[in-house]
Design a protein around this motif. Structure first.
Motif, short mmCIF file in Angstrom:
data_model
loop_
_atom_site.label_atom_id
_atom_site.label_comp_id
_atom_site.label_asym_id
_atom_site.label_seq_id
_atom_site.Cartn_x
_atom_site.Cartn_y
_atom_site.Cartn_z
N LEU A 272 11.99 16.10 4.95
CA LEU A 272 12.27 15.35 4.84
C LEU A 272 11.86 13.76 4.53
O LEU A 272 11.96 13.66 5.82
CB LEU A 272 13.60 15.71 5.28
CG LEU A 272 14.28 15.68 4.01
CD1 LEU A 272 14.12 16.27 3.17
CD2 LEU A 272 15.85 15.94 5.09
N PRO A 273 11.84 13.71 3.26
CA PRO A 273 11.03 12.24 2.58
C PRO A 273 12.71 11.12 3.99
O PRO A 273 13.67 11.68 3.00
CB PRO A 273 10.97 11.72 1.80
CG PRO A 273 10.18 13.31 0.98
CD PRO A 273 11.17 14.10 1.70
N GLY A 274 12.71 10.11 4.33
CA GLY A 274 13.25 9.44 4.78
C GLY A 274 14.15 10.04 5.72
O GLY A 274 15.58 9.10 6.57
N ALA A 275 14.59 11.26 6.37
CA ALA A 275 15.20 11.20 7.32
C ALA A 275 14.42 11.55 8.50
O ALA A 275 13.37 11.61 9.26
CB ALA A 275 15.57 13.16 6.98
N GLY A 276 15.77 11.13 10.02
CA GLY A 276 15.64 11.49 11.35
C GLY A 276 14.75 10.32 12.07
O GLY A 276 14.63 9.78 12.80
N ARG A 277 15.63 8.77 11.64
CA ARG A 277 15.55 7.92 11.62
C ARG A 277 17.24 7.55 12.27
O ARG A 277 17.25 6.60 12.98
CB ARG A 277 15.54 6.70 11.14
CG ARG A 277 14.23 7.11 10.65
CD ARG A 277 13.67 5.33 9.45
NE ARG A 277 13.90 6.19 8.20
CZ ARG A 277 14.13 5.20 7.04
NH1 ARG A 277 13.27 4.46 6.86
NH2 ARG A 277 14.67 5.84 5.47
N LEU A 278 18.11 7.70 12.31
CA LEU A 278 19.35 7.48 12.43
C LEU A 278 19.91 9.16 12.50
O LEU A 278 19.86 10.54 11.81
CB LEU A 278 20.21 7.39 11.72
CG LEU A 278 20.23 5.67 11.08
CD1 LEU A 278 21.59 4.82 10.55
CD2 LEU A 278 20.91 5.08 12.43
N PRO A 279 20.75 9.65 13.60
CA PRO A 279 21.46 11.21 13.71
C PRO A 279 22.40 11.07 12.50
O PRO A 279 22.84 9.67 11.42
CB PRO A 279 23.03 10.36 14.60
CG PRO A 279 22.38 9.57 15.75
CD PRO A 279 21.33 8.46 14.45
N VAL A 280 23.06 12.01 12.39
CA VAL A 280 23.32 12.11 10.66
C VAL A 280 24.64 11.83 10.70
O VAL A 280 25.37 11.21 9.43
CB VAL A 280 23.21 13.71 9.82
CG1 VAL A 280 23.71 14.90 10.96
CG2 VAL A 280 23.59 13.59 8.51
N TRP B 185 21.21 23.18 1.53
CA TRP B 185 21.27 22.09 0.96
C TRP B 185 20.57 21.03 1.97
O TRP B 185 21.17 21.87 4.26
CB TRP B 185 22.74 21.38 1.11
CG TRP B 185 23.73 21.99 -0.43
CD1 TRP B 185 23.63 22.78 -0.79
CD2 TRP B 185 23.54 20.98 -1.59
NE1 TRP B 185 23.83 23.47 -1.58
CE2 TRP B 185 23.76 22.27 -2.96
CE3 TRP B 185 22.97 19.97 -2.05
CZ2 TRP B 185 23.87 21.98 -4.15
CZ3 TRP B 185 22.88 19.49 -3.51
CH2 TRP B 185 23.59 20.47 -4.31
N VAL B 186 21.05 20.12 2.83
CA VAL B 186 19.98 19.48 4.05
C VAL B 186 20.96 18.23 3.19
O VAL B 186 21.04 17.17 3.05
CB VAL B 186 18.57 19.70 4.19
CG1 VAL B 186 17.79 18.70 3.13
CG2 VAL B 186 18.99 18.36 5.36
N ILE B 187 21.41 17.63 4.76
CA ILE B 187 22.33 15.81 4.70
C ILE B 187 21.79 15.03 6.11
O ILE B 187 21.50 15.90 7.47
CB ILE B 187 23.83 16.34 4.94
CG1 ILE B 187 24.49 17.53 4.14
CG2 ILE B 187 24.22 15.11 5.21
CD1 ILE B 187 25.67 17.10 4.57
N HIS B 188 20.87 14.15 5.78
CA HIS B 188 21.36 12.61 6.90
C HIS B 188 21.72 11.83 6.22
O HIS B 188 22.63 11.45 5.33
CB HIS B 188 19.85 12.99 6.65
CG HIS B 188 19.16 11.95 5.71
ND1 HIS B 188 18.37 13.30 4.62
CD2 HIS B 188 18.46 10.84 5.51
CE1 HIS B 188 18.14 12.41 3.37
NE2 HIS B 188 17.54 11.08 4.65
N ALA B 189 21.36 10.73 7.91
CA ALA B 189 22.05 9.46 7.28
C ALA B 189 20.14 8.68 7.14
O ALA B 189 19.79 9.12 7.68
CB ALA B 189 22.41 9.30 8.46
N ASP B 190 20.74 7.74 6.30
CA ASP B 190 19.44 7.44 5.90
C ASP B 190 19.26 4.84 5.95
O ASP B 190 20.71 5.22 5.26
CB ASP B 190 18.97 6.48 4.71
CG ASP B 190 17.61 6.47 4.31
OD1 ASP B 190 17.85 5.51 4.66
OD2 ASP B 190 16.99 6.61 3.22
N PRO B 191 19.23 5.05 7.13
CA PRO B 191 18.98 3.12 7.86
C PRO B 191 19.23 2.14 5.86
O PRO B 191 19.60 0.87 6.15
CB PRO B 191 18.90 3.10 8.63
CG PRO B 191 17.30 3.90 8.64
CD PRO B 191 18.12 4.94 7.66
N GLU B 192 18.45 2.87 5.03
CA GLU B 192 17.88 1.54 4.16
C GLU B 192 19.52 1.87 3.34
O GLU B 192 19.46 0.95 2.51
CB GLU B 192 16.98 2.64 3.50
CG GLU B 192 15.71 2.18 4.11
CD GLU B 192 14.17 2.14 3.63
OE1 GLU B 192 14.06 3.08 2.31
OE2 GLU B 192 13.01 2.15 4.00
#
Length: 405
Positions: A254-262, A281-288
């Motif tokens: 998943l592009p952009g995911a995995g850098r922060l806990p969701v 669906w998939v939800i993630h947190a993005d530091p950008e």
């Protein structure tokens, strides 16, 4: 007579001469003293003049030294100024050449108008493509349901670790219940029904499924007999495992995911998968995006990314989220456990807005959730509540604005 006169005259002359001599010696002494005083004054003035001359000579020498220093500094400064002037001259020449080059390269007004028209066409094409994607999501399954309130809760049982995930397969004609205990494991328990899961002797009625790879976090789902989960020791890899033969049939990064806990209150979960009436669906947190949540629609067959939306919902103080008819509802709490609330939502159809929706409270139970999954068929939330498997009954309403579009 004459004989007496001569001695008298001689005596008178002697006296006169003595008087004259006496007067002459006094005048000479006065003159000598005067001359001595004048000579002393002249000598003193000569000394003063000599001292003044020496002082002027020293000052002249010092001034000459200062002038030589100033001249040396002026020479250095002159060299620096000359060097800078030469450098500026070179830069000016270069700038003139670049300006001349740019003048030759600047397009004409007609070229600019053509480029603007092309850009406008590209923007319209992108907007049309976005609308087509949204329309495609809507056409596949007409959905105009919105969450109204969370009515009641039912504690089904207590099983497994403090953290975990449990849910039902939302596909039609499936009553199976799945339990994944802990934040890292490769063992899944499968039950034929909720009643079977509710029995006290869970181990005897459960089917143990050993997965080919460990999972990470609590954001797993089962959909149409396939388990979708975040592969452990990878930042953003999602696996699709067929539970019948326990093999990996597909995977994606998943592009952009995995850098922060969701969710900040669930620090071991980096990807949270969800299923609703519209699909996977998939939800993630993005530091950008300031750590805000990002929701992505995945193709349930190929795991290809269909579309991604950046939201204004923050991950800080969040413990979970779920999706109903394309609207993500984010659940917040405190780090010490409290009454969970829904304070932010994001609707991909842009018909429901977070600032227009009231805060929704979960039933009074002061604890925390490690996972929350919505079942579109049951209209229920399956939550893992400090080791308790809990069901929340939700009340929905028709979203007339979404239905009218």
């Amino acid at each position: 007579m004459s004989g007496r006169l001569v001695p008298v005259l001689l005596l008178s002359f002697s006296l006169t001469l003595g008087s004259v001599q006496s007067q002459g010696s006094s005048q000479d002494a006065f003159i000598i003293q005067y001359l001595e005083r004048r000579l002393a004054q002249m000598e003193e003035r000569l000394n003063q003049c000599e001292q003044s001359t020496m002082s002027v000579t020293q000052k002249t020498y010092d001034l000459s030294s200062d002038i030589r220093g100033y001249l040396s500094s002026l020479s250095v400064l002159r060299s620096e100024v000359k060097s800078q002037v030469d450098s500026v001259s070179v830069r000016v020449d270069r700038m003139e050449r670049e300006l001349e080059y740019l003048e030759n390269k600047i397009p004409t007004q007609s070229d600019i108008e053509m480029e603007e028209a092309l850009l406008e066409q590209q923007i319209k094409a992108a907007e049309l493509d976005q609308l087509k994607k949204k329309a495609k999501i809507k056409v596949e399954n007409d959905c105009s349901t919105a969450l109204s309130q969370i009515k009641s809760l039912k504690i089904v049982k207590k099983a497994g670790d403090t953290y975990g995930s449990w849910f039902k397969d939302p596909s039609e004609r499936s009553a199976k219940v799945y339990l994944l205990s802990g934040i890292r494991n490769n063992t899944l328990l499968e039950y034929v029904s909720l009643q079977s899961f509710s029995e006290r002797t869970t181990s005897s009625s459960a089917k143990v499924v050993q997965l080919p790879f460990h999972w990470q976090g609590t954001g797993h789902v089962v959909y149409n007999g396939f388990l979708y989960y975040h592969k452990a020791d990878t930042p953003n890899q999602i696996l699709k495992v067929e539970l019948l033969n326990r093999t990996v049939v597909d995977s994606t990064l998943l592009p952009g995911a995995g850098r922060l806990p969701v969710y900040s209150l669930n620090p071991d979960t980096y990807l949270d998968l969800a299923v609703d009436e519209l699909g996977l669906w998939v939800i993630h947190a993005d530091p950008e995006y300031g750590g805000n949540l990002v929701i992505t629609k995945l193709d349930k067959v190929s795991l290809a990314v269909e579309y991604t939306w950046d939201t204004q919902c923050r991950s800080r103080d969040a413990e979970g989220a779920f999706v109903i008819c394309g609207t993500m509802y984010v659940v917040y709490n405190t780090r010490y456990g409290g009454r969970s609330t829904i304070q932010c939502l994001y609707d991909i159809h842009d018909t429901i807005h977070s600032d227009e929706s009231p805060v929704m409270f979960f039933p009074k139970r002061y604890t925390s959730h490690s996972s929350i999954h919505y079942h579109p068929g049951d209209k229920q939330l399956y939550a893992w509540d400090d080791g308790y498997q809990t069901i929340y009954k939700v009340e929905t309403r028709r979203n007339d604005q979404a239905a009218a579009e």
